[in-house]
Design a protein around this motif. Structure first.
Motif, PDB file in Angstrom:
ATOM      1  N   GLN A  34     -38.138 -37.609 -22.356  1.00 16.37           N
ATOM      2  CA  GLN A  34     -37.183 -38.562 -22.252  1.00 16.37           C
ATOM      3  C   GLN A  34     -35.958 -37.908 -23.276  1.00 16.37           C
ATOM      4  OE1 GLN A  34     -39.131 -41.949 -23.815  1.00 16.37           O
ATOM      5  NE2 GLN A  34     -39.280 -42.739 -21.761  1.00 16.37           N
ATOM      6  N   ASP A  35     -34.644 -37.490 -22.444  1.00 15.50           N
ATOM      7  CA  ASP A  35     -33.793 -37.270 -23.148  1.00 15.50           C
ATOM      8  C   ASP A  35     -32.476 -38.249 -23.258  1.00 15.50           C
ATOM      9  OD1 ASP A  35     -34.989 -34.580 -23.947  1.00 15.50           O
ATOM     10  OD2 ASP A  35     -34.292 -33.614 -21.976  1.00 15.50           O
ATOM     11  N   ALA A  36     -31.971 -38.473 -24.242  1.00 15.53           N
ATOM     12  CA  ALA A  36     -30.963 -39.170 -24.342  1.00 15.53           C
ATOM     13  C   ALA A  36     -29.862 -39.003 -23.774  1.00 15.53           C
ATOM     14  CB  ALA A  36     -30.347 -39.375 -26.065  1.00 15.53           C
ATOM     15  N   LEU A  37     -29.158 -39.956 -23.310  1.00 18.87           N
ATOM     16  CA  LEU A  37     -27.943 -39.821 -22.317  1.00 18.87           C
ATOM     17  C   LEU A  37     -26.786 -40.351 -22.702  1.00 18.87           C
ATOM     18  CD1 LEU A  37     -27.961 -40.962 -18.526  1.00 18.87           C
ATOM     19  CD2 LEU A  37     -26.539 -41.869 -20.117  1.00 18.87           C
ATOM     20  N   LEU A  38     -25.576 -39.690 -22.743  1.00 23.89           N
ATOM     21  CA  LEU A  38     -24.238 -39.922 -23.336  1.00 23.89           C
ATOM     22  C   LEU A  38     -23.362 -40.221 -22.187  1.00 23.89           C
ATOM     23  CD1 LEU A  38     -22.113 -40.131 -25.611  1.00 23.89           C
ATOM     24  CD2 LEU A  38     -21.533 -37.916 -25.225  1.00 23.89           C
ATOM     25  N   GLN A  39     -22.803 -41.491 -22.249  1.00 24.70           N
ATOM     26  CA  GLN A  39     -21.749 -41.937 -21.308  1.00 24.70           C
ATOM     27  C   GLN A  39     -20.401 -42.010 -22.000  1.00 24.70           C
ATOM     28  OE1 GLN A  39     -24.718 -45.514 -20.278  1.00 24.70           O
ATOM     29  NE2 GLN A  39     -23.118 -45.597 -18.845  1.00 24.70           N
ATOM     30  N   VAL A  40     -19.359 -41.718 -21.303  1.00 23.58           N
ATOM     31  CA  VAL A  40     -18.131 -41.634 -21.782  1.00 23.58           C
ATOM     32  C   VAL A  40     -17.127 -42.285 -20.771  1.00 23.58           C
ATOM     33  CG1 VAL A  40     -15.930 -40.198 -22.957  1.00 23.58           C
ATOM     34  CG2 VAL A  40     -18.219 -39.538 -23.557  1.00 23.58           C
ATOM     35  N   LEU A  41     -16.561 -43.483 -21.011  1.00 22.80           N
ATOM     36  CA  LEU A  41     -16.107 -44.166 -19.857  1.00 22.80           C
ATOM     37  C   LEU A  41     -14.698 -44.756 -20.737  1.00 22.80           C
ATOM     38  CD1 LEU A  41     -19.269 -46.347 -19.313  1.00 22.80           C
ATOM     39  CD2 LEU A  41     -18.186 -44.726 -17.450  1.00 22.80           C
ATOM     40  N   PRO A  42     -14.004 -45.123 -19.741  1.00 27.29           N
ATOM     41  CA  PRO A  42     -12.663 -45.808 -20.115  1.00 27.29           C
ATOM     42  C   PRO A  42     -12.807 -47.268 -20.298  1.00 27.29           C
ATOM     43  CG  PRO A  42     -12.612 -45.715 -17.770  1.00 27.29           C
ATOM     44  CD  PRO A  42     -13.666 -44.630 -18.204  1.00 27.29           C
ATOM     45  N   PHE A  43     -12.008 -47.876 -21.316  1.00 24.37           N
ATOM     46  CA  PHE A  43     -11.961 -49.197 -21.579  1.00 24.37           C
ATOM     47  C   PHE A  43     -12.191 -50.109 -20.470  1.00 24.37           C
ATOM     48  CE2 PHE A  43     -11.053 -53.223 -22.995  1.00 24.37           C
ATOM     49  CZ  PHE A  43     -11.621 -53.579 -24.298  1.00 24.37           C
ATOM     50  N   PRO A  44     -13.181 -50.915 -20.303  1.00 20.02           N
ATOM     51  CA  PRO A  44     -13.236 -51.952 -19.020  1.00 20.02           C
ATOM     52  C   PRO A  44     -12.125 -52.681 -18.621  1.00 20.02           C
ATOM     53  CG  PRO A  44     -15.077 -52.326 -20.682  1.00 20.02           C
ATOM     54  CD  PRO A  44     -14.069 -51.080 -21.200  1.00 20.02           C
ATOM     55  N   ALA A  45     -11.444 -52.849 -17.569  1.00 17.32           N
ATOM     56  CA  ALA A  45     -10.773 -54.022 -17.326  1.00 17.32           C
ATOM     57  C   ALA A  45     -11.717 -55.204 -17.198  1.00 17.32           C
ATOM     58  CB  ALA A  45      -9.879 -53.477 -16.218  1.00 17.32           C
ATOM     59  N   LEU A  56     -29.107 -34.527 -26.578  1.00 15.95           N
ATOM     60  CA  LEU A  56     -29.112 -35.216 -27.818  1.00 15.95           C
ATOM     61  C   LEU A  56     -30.469 -35.389 -28.218  1.00 15.95           C
ATOM     62  CD1 LEU A  56     -26.145 -37.779 -27.362  1.00 15.95           C
ATOM     63  CD2 LEU A  56     -26.209 -35.799 -28.804  1.00 15.95           C
ATOM     64  N   GLY A  57     -31.607 -34.878 -27.493  1.00  5.13           N
ATOM     65  CA  GLY A  57     -32.950 -35.021 -27.833  1.00  5.13           C
ATOM     66  C   GLY A  57     -33.231 -36.478 -27.583  1.00  5.13           C
ATOM     67  N   THR A  58     -34.158 -37.025 -28.445  1.00  8.02           N
ATOM     68  CA  THR A  58     -34.892 -38.256 -27.999  1.00  8.02           C
ATOM     69  C   THR A  58     -34.493 -39.423 -28.812  1.00  8.02           C
ATOM     70  OG1 THR A  58     -36.694 -37.248 -27.119  1.00  8.02           O
ATOM     71  CG2 THR A  58     -37.129 -39.617 -27.791  1.00  8.02           C
ATOM     72  N   MET A  59     -33.892 -40.489 -28.522  1.00 11.46           N
ATOM     73  CA  MET A  59     -33.584 -41.585 -29.421  1.00 11.46           C
ATOM     74  C   MET A  59     -32.706 -41.615 -30.367  1.00 11.46           C
ATOM     75  SD  MET A  59     -34.561 -44.653 -28.822  1.00 11.46           S
ATOM     76  CE  MET A  59     -36.141 -44.990 -27.848  1.00 11.46           C
ATOM     77  N   PRO A  60     -31.410 -41.015 -30.371  1.00  4.29           N
ATOM     78  CA  PRO A  60     -30.517 -41.195 -31.299  1.00  4.29           C
ATOM     79  C   PRO A  60     -30.217 -42.382 -31.581  1.00  4.29           C
ATOM     80  CG  PRO A  60     -29.674 -39.790 -29.728  1.00  4.29           C
ATOM     81  CD  PRO A  60     -30.958 -40.208 -29.088  1.00  4.29           C
ATOM     82  N   ILE A  61     -29.922 -43.309 -32.673  1.00  4.00           N
ATOM     83  CA  ILE A  61     -29.718 -44.640 -32.770  1.00  4.00           C
ATOM     84  C   ILE A  61     -28.405 -45.100 -33.494  1.00  4.00           C
ATOM     85  CG2 ILE A  61     -32.252 -45.037 -33.059  1.00  4.00           C
ATOM     86  CD1 ILE A  61     -31.892 -44.978 -36.288  1.00  4.00           C
ATOM     87  N   ARG A  62     -27.585 -44.037 -33.838  1.00  7.21           N
ATOM     88  CA  ARG A  62     -26.428 -44.447 -34.411  1.00  7.21           C
ATOM     89  C   ARG A  62     -25.035 -43.479 -34.154  1.00  7.21           C
ATOM     90  NH1 ARG A  62     -24.275 -46.677 -39.459  1.00  7.21           N
ATOM     91  NH2 ARG A  62     -22.250 -47.343 -38.920  1.00  7.21           N
TER      92      ARG A  62
END
Length: 461
Positions: free
Chosen positions: A379-390, A32-38
């Motif tokens: 700095q390369d942007a980082l994507l997290q995909v997670l289950p909804f937290p209990a 995602l490159g650097t600093m996506p904001i939305r």
């Protein structure tokens, strides 16, 4: 969710140059490159839209609009654009996407295929004729195009509303022809526009003040100015359109606004601890379908805070990468998407910064290679995909986030023994620490493992 003892794809925390640590979980390998904001959900619920910013090729790169699969965060489609900023909005049934062009002075219009996630360009909605130079004019170089921030679309899809940040104005334009419908002056640096269909209003956050302006959608007439807290930016509307949540990044707070009466109901503290000093920097918001939980991207806490909207209390958190800028939920609330603009760490610069002076008349293709941020490609942007937290995991996450921070609530009150220092030289270099530039200098008390700009890059620093 991964328990607090291992909230990460890594087994140990990653130490940042500023002394904080990060241990992000659920990291998905997407460039995602650097600093996506939305981020933005498409109406079908199958896709997540975001931006791919500069830095994807180490020495500059381009901008892209990116489509991610909402099941797993994998890249489905991307399309290049000259520039991009925070504004994104779908019209109608989600077959047209509008995206703000930031410094390009336009709003891009794309046809969107919900079955495949593919984008195709249509005619842009141009904002340039309005701009008078505003805040971003350079003496002697003439006025630039309007810097376009947040966007919103009318119910029928025929009108686009755009925040002209450079001109302190909101522009209403025909969504296909670009013909002006109205223009309204608002408070400084309008950033986000949220359309309230129930009350026929537009709520406009003012990035460099402490207010939210309220406009009548049909004419642009200003109805009210609501005082919130410092630096209002991202905003999200409740499903019944009765409540607007506004992130205020210079106050550790989210303002809760009654949209019918244009009044603040409460200010929610989203600091690392209750009453923490200012510095959490809330910049992104996502709300569950039942309006029960609000997720707040707290950039300088390296966390997404989880707020119970019924009580206004922080009930948990998700440890993120460095500087989370945006957060989104899947259409069914089962998955949480988080983008950290500065990734999970930084590596040393391996390129020389071009020394050519800035030339505003230079429009050659190599211009983008000649003038880039020193952080592009580091700095390369980082994507997290997670289950909804209990609830238990959210509480564990909050404990992990606090553990990753060097700040403790009692540290500010504890008297400290003064070190044997006679003189202090304070050098301000934006987004830098001593170690990032001087850490490899043996004459100082530095940490060479945190040095970003070694002797090859900064021989005289």
């Amino acid at each position: 969710f991964i328990p607090a003892i291992g909230w990460s794809n890594n087994k140990v925390p990653v130490m940042l140059p500023n002394g904080w640590s990060v241990m992000p979980a659920g990291v998905t390998p997407v460039n995602l490159g650097t600093m996506p904001i939305r981020m933005l959900n498409d109406p079908s619920g199958r896709w997540i839209i975001t931006q791919q910013a500069r830095g994807i090729e180490r020495a500059g790169g381009d901008y892209y609009i990116v489509v991610l699969d909402a099941k797993d965060g994998q890249l489905a489609h991307r399309i290049p654009v000259p520039g991009v900023y925070n504004g994104m909005a779908f019209s109608g049934k989600g077959q047209i996407l509008f995206v703000s062009g930031g410094p390009a002075g336009t709003v891009y219009r794309f046809a969107f295929d919900p079955s495949s996630g593919a984008l195709s360009k249509e005619a842009n909605v141009d904002m340039k004729p309005f701009s008078q130079g505003g805040q971003f004019g350079r003496p002697g170089h003439g006025p630039p195009a309007a810097w376009v921030g947040g966007v919103a679309v009318s119910e029928d899809g025929n009108t686009i509303y755009a925040a002209a940040m450079s001109d302190n104005a909101v522009l209403a334009r025909d969504a296909r022809l670009g013909v002006s419908k109205w223009t309204t002056t608002v408070s400084r640096f309008p950033y986000e526009i949220v359309r309230d269909p129930k009350h026929g209003k537009l709520f406009v956050t003012s990035w460099t003040t402490s207010v939210v302006d309220v406009l009548l959608e049909s004419t642009g007439r200003r109805l009210a100015t609501i005082h919130v807290a410092s630096h209002p930016n991202a905003a999200v509307l409740s499903r019944d359109a009765g409540t607007l949540y506004v992130a205020c990044s210079y106050a550790n707070q989210v303002a809760v606004i009654d949209t019918e009466n244009n009044r603040v109901r409460r200010l929610i503290d989203v600091g690392l601890y209750p009453g923490s000093p200012v510095g959490s920097t809330p910049v992104g918001l996502a709300l569950t379908n039942d309006d029960r939980y609000l997720f707040v991207a707290s950039a300088d806490n390296n966390a997404v805070m989880m707020v119970d909207t019924s009580t206004g209390e922080v009930v948990g958190a998700v440890p993120t990468g460095w500087y989370p800028t945006t957060v989104a939920l899947s259409a069914d609330d089962r998955r949480l998407f988080i983008i950290s603009g500065m990734g999970s760490g930084v590596w040393a610069a391996d390129f020389a910064i071009p020394a050519r002076p800035f030339d505003p008349k230079n429009t050659t293709p190599e211009k983008k290679q000649a003038f880039y941020s020193v952080y592009d490609g580091q700095q390369d942007a980082l994507l997290q995909v997670l289950p909804f937290p209990a609830q238990t995991m959210a509480a564990n996450g909050l404990a992990a986030v606090r553990k990753n921070s060097p700040y403790r609530p009692d540290s500010a009150r504890r008297p400290a023994k003064l070190p044997p220092i006679k003189h202090v030289v304070y050098i301000i270099r934006e987004n830098k620490t001593y170690d990032s530039v001087m850490g490899d200098n043996p004459r100082g008390n530095g940490d060479p493992t945190l040095t970003l700009f070694g002797k090859k890059i900064t021989p005289n620093a």
